[in-house]
Design an enzyme around this catalytic site. Structure first.
Site, short mmCIF file in Angstrom:
data_model
loop_
_atom_site.label_atom_id
_atom_site.label_comp_id
_atom_site.label_asym_id
_atom_site.label_seq_id
_atom_site.Cartn_x
_atom_site.Cartn_y
_atom_site.Cartn_z
CG ASP A 280 -1.89 1.19 1.14
OD1 ASP A 280 -3.04 1.18 0.34
OD2 ASP A 280 -1.88 2.18 1.98
CG HIS B 116 -5.69 -2.88 -0.32
ND1 HIS B 116 -5.03 -2.21 -1.47
CD2 HIS B 116 -5.41 -2.09 0.60
CE1 HIS B 116 -4.21 -1.37 -0.98
NE2 HIS B 116 -4.39 -1.04 0.15
#
Length: 315
Positions: A99, A294
């Site tokens: 991320d 994610h």
């Protein structure tokens, strides 16, 4: 055993978690996360012969949170990585980021290839410098409700996300995972806030436990979300500060891991994986995890660990 301590890096006290001995590997978390995001990576990487260190990055969890928004630029964050390497008594390291940690890792490899002997990014790929300030381009594409725009106003998202820590992590982690309904990147008109786009999950997916939710919530009681949100509040400033490296290539050996259900993939141009060698000429491989969302290394730890160990041992 994962051990914990604090080190002084660029004038701030940084909390780190570490395990193992050998060549240094830094694991850089994203938003809204902490060192705990890498809980499944410590033992396998340590067993493979590496000194694994996962810091709480600037403004997060157990690390100091400077007051000024201007102290969270990409140059500060890259500086923290280099400072941490030196504070640990090392001259070089491999950096692995997920991320927001991925841009930090990619840019550390870009700016200091003399120190970074390998780089891996999870979820967020390296990207070319935008032709104009990114926030304006994002607003044109997604509208004013795009979450990165919503995060800009000091205090707003901070208060929303910090109101009920367990609820925030429960909604956010599940929604953006491969098992969730998807975290909408745009806050619609009439919504109270970002979390309104995420349903409350009564049950958790197999990769996430109630203890995990409790751990993240407890770690965020000290600093809340403002430090991490300040990273977003420097997006345009980062664009200005990195102008000198426009079109520069990331030269250290590299690896990229993504998931087919990662919402980040909807932000980029089609075919971005095939184009990665243009920015990363020494790309050693890509792992594309079918059905993964994610939270790459948390959702699919066994496959991620195997890929990282193979990459690290090949350096």
């Amino acid at each position: 055993m994962v051990n914990h301590r604090e080190v002084t890096v660029n004038g701030i006290q940084m909390h780190i978690a570490e395990q193992g001995t050998g060549p240094l590997v830094l694991l850089l978390h994203g938003f809204p996360e902490s060192w705990y995001s890498w809980r499944h990576q410590f033992q396998p990487l340590a067993d493979a012969g590496f000194h694994v260190v996962a810091p709480d990055q600037r403004g997060y969890a157990g690390t100091d949170r400077p007051d000024s928004v201007g102290e969270y630029t990409l140059l500060h964050l890259v500086g923290d990585v280099i400072g941490l390497i030196h504070a640990l008594g090392e001259r070089e390291a491999v950096v692995i980021g997920h991320d927001w940690g991925a841009p930090v890792a990619w840019n550390t490899a870009l700016l200091r290839p003399d120190i970074i002997r390998g780089v891996a990014g999870l979820s967020v790929p390296p990207t070319r410098r935008a032709p104009a300030k990114p926030l304006g381009l994002l607003e044109q594409r997604f509208g004013k409700g795009f979450y990165q725009i919503y995060f800009q106003e000091p205090g707003v998202a901070d208060a929303e996300l910090g109101a009920d820590l367990k609820d925030t992590f429960r909604r956010f982690l599940v929604a953006a995972s491969g098992d969730g309904a998807g975290a909408a990147p745009v806050v619609p008109d009439g919504a109270k806030g970002f979390l309104d786009t995420m349903p409350y999950p009564e049950t958790l997916p197999s990769w996430l436990t109630e203890a995990d939710i409790d751990a993240f919530a407890e770690q965020y009681r000290r600093n809340g979300f403002t430090g991490g949100l300040n990273w977003y509040r420097n997006i345009d400033r980062n664009w200005e500060l990195t102008a000198a490296w426009a079109d520069a290539q990331i030269t250290p050996p590299a690896y990229y891991i993504t998931g087919t259900r990662d919402i980040v993939r909807t932000f980029g141009a089609p075919g971005f994986i095939e184009k990665l060698p243009e920015l990363v000429p020494n790309l050693r491989g890509v792992l594309d995890l079918d059905g993964c969302g994610h939270w790459t290394q948390q959702e699919r730890p066994d496959e991620v660990n195997a890929a990282l160990v193979e990459f690290l041992k090949g350096l």
